[in-house]
Design a protein around this motif. Structure first.
Motif, PDB file in Angstrom:
ATOM      1  N   LEU A 263     -12.145   3.536  11.841  1.00  9.98           N
ATOM      2  CA  LEU A 263     -11.599   3.057  12.758  1.00  9.98           C
ATOM      3  C   LEU A 263     -10.469   4.067  12.912  1.00  9.98           C
ATOM      4  CD1 LEU A 263     -10.405   0.953   9.803  1.00  9.98           C
ATOM      5  CD2 LEU A 263     -11.139   0.238  11.553  1.00  9.98           C
ATOM      6  N   ARG A 264     -10.770   5.491  12.629  1.00  9.34           N
ATOM      7  CA  ARG A 264      -9.774   6.381  13.522  1.00  9.34           C
ATOM      8  C   ARG A 264     -10.838   6.663  14.575  1.00  9.34           C
ATOM      9  NH1 ARG A 264      -9.184   9.445   9.283  1.00  9.34           N
ATOM     10  NH2 ARG A 264     -10.968  11.810  10.180  1.00  9.34           N
ATOM     11  N   GLU A 265     -12.182   6.620  14.227  1.00  6.70           N
ATOM     12  CA  GLU A 265     -12.738   7.722  15.637  1.00  6.70           C
ATOM     13  C   GLU A 265     -13.092   6.052  16.323  1.00  6.70           C
ATOM     14  OE1 GLU A 265     -16.204   8.164  13.278  1.00  6.70           O
ATOM     15  OE2 GLU A 265     -15.225  10.694  12.921  1.00  6.70           O
ATOM     16  N   ALA A 266     -12.728   4.431  16.737  1.00  8.03           N
ATOM     17  CA  ALA A 266     -12.364   3.553  17.210  1.00  8.03           C
ATOM     18  C   ALA A 266     -11.102   3.508  17.737  1.00  8.03           C
ATOM     19  CB  ALA A 266     -12.655   2.672  16.767  1.00  8.03           C
ATOM     20  N   GLY A 267     -10.148   4.586  17.434  1.00  6.86           N
ATOM     21  CA  GLY A 267      -8.840   4.725  18.536  1.00  6.86           C
ATOM     22  C   GLY A 267      -7.744   3.525  17.667  1.00  6.86           C
ATOM     23  N   ILE A 268      -8.199   2.944  16.364  1.00  7.85           N
ATOM     24  CA  ILE A 268      -7.214   2.252  15.180  1.00  7.85           C
ATOM     25  C   ILE A 268      -5.996   3.204  15.057  1.00  7.85           C
ATOM     26  CG2 ILE A 268      -6.747   0.198  13.892  1.00  7.85           C
ATOM     27  CD1 ILE A 268      -8.232  -0.393  15.701  1.00  7.85           C
ATOM     28  N   GLU A 269      -4.849   2.571  15.399  1.00  6.37           N
ATOM     29  CA  GLU A 269      -3.353   3.529  15.003  1.00  6.37           C
ATOM     30  C   GLU A 269      -2.649   2.823  13.235  1.00  6.37           C
ATOM     31  OE1 GLU A 269      -1.391   4.606  16.752  1.00  6.37           O
ATOM     32  OE2 GLU A 269      -3.325   4.819  17.974  1.00  6.37           O
ATOM     33  N   PRO A 270      -3.383   4.295  13.013  1.00  6.03           N
ATOM     34  CA  PRO A 270      -2.650   4.639  11.616  1.00  6.03           C
ATOM     35  C   PRO A 270      -1.163   3.478  11.033  1.00  6.03           C
ATOM     36  CG  PRO A 270      -2.509   6.546  12.421  1.00  6.03           C
ATOM     37  CD  PRO A 270      -2.838   5.812  13.284  1.00  6.03           C
ATOM     38  N   LEU A 271      -0.750   3.220  12.005  1.00  8.69           N
ATOM     39  CA  LEU A 271       0.413   2.008  11.798  1.00  8.69           C
ATOM     40  C   LEU A 271       0.539   0.900  10.995  1.00  8.69           C
ATOM     41  CD1 LEU A 271       3.277   3.817  12.938  1.00  8.69           C
ATOM     42  CD2 LEU A 271       3.040   3.926  10.832  1.00  8.69           C
ATOM     43  N   ALA A 272      -1.124   0.837  12.169  1.00 15.54           N
ATOM     44  CA  ALA A 272      -1.694  -0.585  12.408  1.00 15.54           C
ATOM     45  C   ALA A 272      -3.017  -0.832  11.033  1.00 15.54           C
ATOM     46  CB  ALA A 272      -2.838  -1.218  13.977  1.00 15.54           C
ATOM     47  N   ILE A 273      -2.981  -0.190  10.932  1.00 16.22           N
ATOM     48  CA  ILE A 273      -3.689   0.117   9.346  1.00 16.22           C
ATOM     49  C   ILE A 273      -3.014   0.077   8.100  1.00 16.22           C
ATOM     50  CG2 ILE A 273      -5.298   1.459   7.233  1.00 16.22           C
ATOM     51  CD1 ILE A 273      -6.485   2.437   9.850  1.00 16.22           C
ATOM     52  N   ALA A 274      -1.796   0.503   8.207  1.00 17.24           N
ATOM     53  CA  ALA A 274      -0.838   0.576   7.510  1.00 17.24           C
ATOM     54  C   ALA A 274      -0.731  -0.403   6.708  1.00 17.24           C
ATOM     55  CB  ALA A 274      -0.077   1.218   7.433  1.00 17.24           C
ATOM     56  N   ALA A 275       0.133  -1.246   8.434  1.00 13.27           N
ATOM     57  CA  ALA A 275       0.750  -2.794   8.186  1.00 13.27           C
ATOM     58  C   ALA A 275      -0.227  -3.641   7.634  1.00 13.27           C
ATOM     59  CB  ALA A 275       1.687  -3.171   9.504  1.00 13.27           C
ATOM     60  N   LEU A 276      -1.582  -4.267   8.191  1.00 18.69           N
ATOM     61  CA  LEU A 276      -3.034  -4.737   7.959  1.00 18.69           C
ATOM     62  C   LEU A 276      -2.918  -4.342   6.382  1.00 18.69           C
ATOM     63  CD1 LEU A 276      -4.283  -6.364  10.073  1.00 18.69           C
ATOM     64  CD2 LEU A 276      -5.829  -5.500   8.132  1.00 18.69           C
ATOM     65  N   MET A 292       6.235   4.195   8.746  1.00 17.19           N
ATOM     66  CA  MET A 292       5.838   3.654   7.694  1.00 17.19           C
ATOM     67  C   MET A 292       7.718   3.346   6.891  1.00 17.19           C
ATOM     68  SD  MET A 292       2.616   4.135   6.432  1.00 17.19           S
ATOM     69  CE  MET A 292       2.468   5.097   4.860  1.00 17.19           C
ATOM     70  N   ARG A 293       8.548   3.689   7.046  1.00 15.47           N
ATOM     71  CA  ARG A 293       9.927   3.160   6.069  1.00 15.47           C
ATOM     72  C   ARG A 293       9.788   2.247   6.355  1.00 15.47           C
ATOM     73  NH1 ARG A 293      14.516   6.135   3.380  1.00 15.47           N
ATOM     74  NH2 ARG A 293      14.403   3.499   2.704  1.00 15.47           N
ATOM     75  N   GLU A 294       9.376   1.640   7.615  1.00 16.27           N
ATOM     76  CA  GLU A 294       9.775   0.121   7.661  1.00 16.27           C
ATOM     77  C   GLU A 294       8.833  -1.031   6.731  1.00 16.27           C
ATOM     78  OE1 GLU A 294       8.941  -0.853  11.820  1.00 16.27           O
ATOM     79  OE2 GLU A 294       8.731  -2.925  10.959  1.00 16.27           O
ATOM     80  N   LEU A 295       7.888  -0.176   6.876  1.00 17.80           N
ATOM     81  CA  LEU A 295       6.876  -0.337   5.677  1.00 17.80           C
ATOM     82  C   LEU A 295       7.043  -0.562   4.198  1.00 17.80           C
ATOM     83  CD1 LEU A 295       4.767  -2.347   6.019  1.00 17.80           C
ATOM     84  CD2 LEU A 295       3.130  -0.354   5.526  1.00 17.80           C
ATOM     85  N   GLN A 296       7.757   0.670   3.747  1.00 13.89           N
ATOM     86  CA  GLN A 296       8.807   1.172   2.577  1.00 13.89           C
ATOM     87  C   GLN A 296       9.556  -0.479   2.297  1.00 13.89           C
ATOM     88  OE1 GLN A 296       9.474   5.280   2.090  1.00 13.89           O
ATOM     89  NE2 GLN A 296      11.535   4.728   0.739  1.00 13.89           N
ATOM     90  N   ASP A 297      10.110  -0.011   3.012  1.00 20.49           N
ATOM     91  CA  ASP A 297      12.187  -0.971   2.142  1.00 20.49           C
ATOM     92  C   ASP A 297      11.406  -2.213   2.598  1.00 20.49           C
ATOM     93  OD1 ASP A 297      12.995   1.075   3.218  1.00 20.49           O
ATOM     94  OD2 ASP A 297      13.619   0.848   5.369  1.00 20.49           O
ATOM     95  N   LEU A 298      10.199  -2.949   3.321  1.00 21.06           N
ATOM     96  CA  LEU A 298       9.670  -4.050   2.863  1.00 21.06           C
ATOM     97  C   LEU A 298       8.797  -4.616   2.039  1.00 21.06           C
ATOM     98  CD1 LEU A 298       7.258  -5.212   5.984  1.00 21.06           C
ATOM     99  CD2 LEU A 298       9.448  -6.313   4.999  1.00 21.06           C
ATOM    100  N   LEU A 299       8.148  -3.155   1.078  1.00 18.93           N
ATOM    101  CA  LEU A 299       7.873  -3.617  -0.058  1.00 18.93           C
ATOM    102  C   LEU A 299       8.330  -4.203  -1.543  1.00 18.93           C
ATOM    103  CD1 LEU A 299       4.428  -2.115  -0.922  1.00 18.93           C
ATOM    104  CD2 LEU A 299       6.524  -0.897  -2.494  1.00 18.93           C
ATOM    105  N   ASP A 300       7.815  -5.617  -1.586  1.00 18.32           N
ATOM    106  CA  ASP A 300       7.819  -5.615  -2.870  1.00 18.32           C
ATOM    107  C   ASP A 300       6.723  -6.500  -3.484  1.00 18.32           C
ATOM    108  OD1 ASP A 300       8.620  -7.298  -4.740  1.00 18.32           O
ATOM    109  OD2 ASP A 300      11.120  -7.989  -4.171  1.00 18.32           O
ATOM    110  N   LEU A 301       5.873  -5.575  -4.347  1.00 20.04           N
ATOM    111  CA  LEU A 301       4.914  -5.762  -5.471  1.00 20.04           C
ATOM    112  C   LEU A 301       5.372  -7.685  -5.895  1.00 20.04           C
ATOM    113  CD1 LEU A 301       3.860  -3.040  -7.818  1.00 20.04           C
ATOM    114  CD2 LEU A 301       3.527  -3.637  -5.804  1.00 20.04           C
ATOM    115  N   SER A 302       6.017  -7.822  -5.852  1.00 14.83           N
ATOM    116  CA  SER A 302       6.424  -9.840  -6.579  1.00 14.83           C
ATOM    117  C   SER A 302       5.724 -10.584  -5.533  1.00 14.83           C
ATOM    118  CB  SER A 302       7.523  -9.689  -7.249  1.00 14.83           C
ATOM    119  OG  SER A 302       8.336  -9.804  -6.053  1.00 14.83           O
TER     120      SER A 302
END
Ligand code: GLU
Length: 459
Positions: A263-276, A292-302
């Protein structure tokens, strides 16, 4: 917010891949959930290589996993390798032997298979019958003297194991439905089950966040935790759904196309992988993020669902492009420099803001960089019209308003409007049919270059 996240231990989590292949986006889901959880609760994140299988584990894969995690934005607080910790596992195995929980078995794979078939024929569950527990000391000694090598099983209690899973809620597993698990093979090698528990105790892991393919292991491992360290050392568990392809297929380390490296070699953005990877299969909509901070704030295991987490590769490519379109210059400047795009020929920040919404992958920026900084072949389709626009070019300094001033003068002079007015200018100035807004590109191209391109002979 995760109300059940109350653990007496400081938050410590681990991501524990076996270095037997490249990790894929599904592994990234586990890694990210652990990492973001650690960040969110000011804890630590340990990368643990489960490399007790000396044959299949490869240093090159461990290296590639580290590189992939770093690329995703995951920096472990500590890295441990199970292959360096055998003394701890041997000690734990001795303790379990001493307390009678680990017992030697001598059945061959064929014998066990025959037993299972007989049980199934009688409509019984294929659970190991513990006949090895009936061996006398003399019988065991005789088998050893014959050169038989035992494998070692852990004696499960005859009870129901219950735990409160941070994702799946109340879980229980009837141990009577399970065979006593083999912890050590006849060749003396450890299966994953025991070393994992030993390490989780030794490294004071507070939360085990992993795929739901480990739910049954959790019941067995809770028993081993209790046998080795008492109930206080059992971590909290969170078993997440596994990412599957859009057609519902599971991912494996062999599914190369979805490896993080590919995915990295195909030019996919790491933040897109993280969000998905994090938001798919949860009640939060998958959307582009800028940190990543934005994702961290969203994280809720429930918020993680118990249904399958299907994702679509096409959606990943779109998400990656949408991620780029939002990235601020400061977050991309170093990568632009690495690509050879440097301050000088034009203001790099203005360049980025002009082109970002036209990119599918970051590398596409080079196309527009070349348009601005290098000679191009202008496409002059209507030489008379283009010639008429040249004297109307506004005087410098140029800014974002220049394009509107120029084109309104052209409209007045020629009576053209819409595509007939704009498109020939785009072709002449950029050599491309489509591209970023000319209002942004024109000041970057500059008056002298614009003039030269407009005055180029028709091809
Ligand atoms: N090495 C195991 C795996 O990759 C780790 C499971 C766990 O997190 O306990 O599945």
């Amino acid at each position: 917010m995760n109300p059940t996240v109350s653990s007496p231990k400081p938050t410590t989590v681990r991501f524990a891949p076996s270095p037997t292949g490249r990790i894929h986006i599904g592994n990234a889901r586990t890694a990210l959930l652990n990492y973001l959880f650690a960040c969110r609760f000011h804890g630590s994140f340990i990368l643990r290589f489960d490399d007790t299988d000396i044959e299949r584990s490869k240093e090159a894969f461990a290296q590639s996993i580290s590189v992939d995690l770093q690329w995703l934005g995951i920096n472990p607080d500590k890295v441990v390798r199970q292959s360096e910790r055998f003394a701890l596992y041997d000690e734990a195995a001795d303790n379990l032997r001493a307390s009678g929980r680990l017992y030697p078995c001598f059945e061959s794979a064929d014998e066990l298979d025959r037993k299972r078939k007989r049980q199934q024929a009688r409509g019984l569950p294929p659970v190991y019958d513990r006949s090895a527990l009936n061996l006398t000391e003399t019988e065991k000694a005789a088998l050893l003297a014959e050169g038989k090598k035992p494998h070692w099983r852990f004696k499960l209690d005859d009870k129901t194991v219950e735990w409160q899973d941070l994702i799946r809620g109340s879980c229980h597993v009837e141990l009577a439905s399970l065979s006593d698990p083999v912890l050590i093979r006849a060749d003396g090698s450890y299966l994953y089950t025991l070393p994992s528990v030993v390490d989780d105790i030794d490294l004071a892991i507070s939360h085990v966040i992993r795929g739901e393919d480990h739910v049954t292991n959790a019941a067995v491992q809770i028993q081993i935790f209790e046998a080795l360290g008492g109930p206080g050392c059992v971590p909290q568990f969170a078993h997440h759904n596994l990412l599957t392809t859009a057609s519902g297929e599971g991912l494996s380390k062999r599914s190369g196309a979805l490896s993080l490296t590919a995915l990295r070699e195909a030019g996919i953005e790491p933040l897109a992988i993280a969000a998905l990877a994090v938001l798919t299969g949860s009640s939060d909509a998958v959307r582009p993020i800028t940190s990543m901070r934005e994702l961290q704030d969203l994280l809720d295991l429930s918020h993680i669902s118990r249904n399958a987490a299907r994702f679509d590769e096409v959606e990943l490519a779109h998400l990656s492009a949408r991620t780029l379109h939002q990235l601020p210059y400061a977050d991309v400047a170093a990568r632009l420099h690495e690509m050879g795009l440097v301050e000088g020929p034009c203001d790099l920040q203005a360049f980025w803001l002009a082109v970002r919404s036209n990119l599918n992958i970051l590398n596409d920026a080079k196309i527009w960089w070349a348009v601005i900084t290098q000679p191009i072949q202008p496409l002059i389709e209507d030489p008379d019209y283009i010639a008429a626009t040249v004297p109307l070019l506004p005087a410098e300094p140029w800014n974002h308003e220049t394009w509107a001033q120029w084109t309104s003068a052209i409209k007045t002079a020629t009576g053209r409007k819409g595509r007939a007015l704009f498109h020939p200018l785009r072709l002449a100035l950029t050599g491309h049919e489509h591209g970023p807004e000319l209002a942004s590109l024109l000041p970057l191209i500059g008056r002298a270059t614009a003039m030269a391109r407009l005055s180029a002979p028709a091809a």
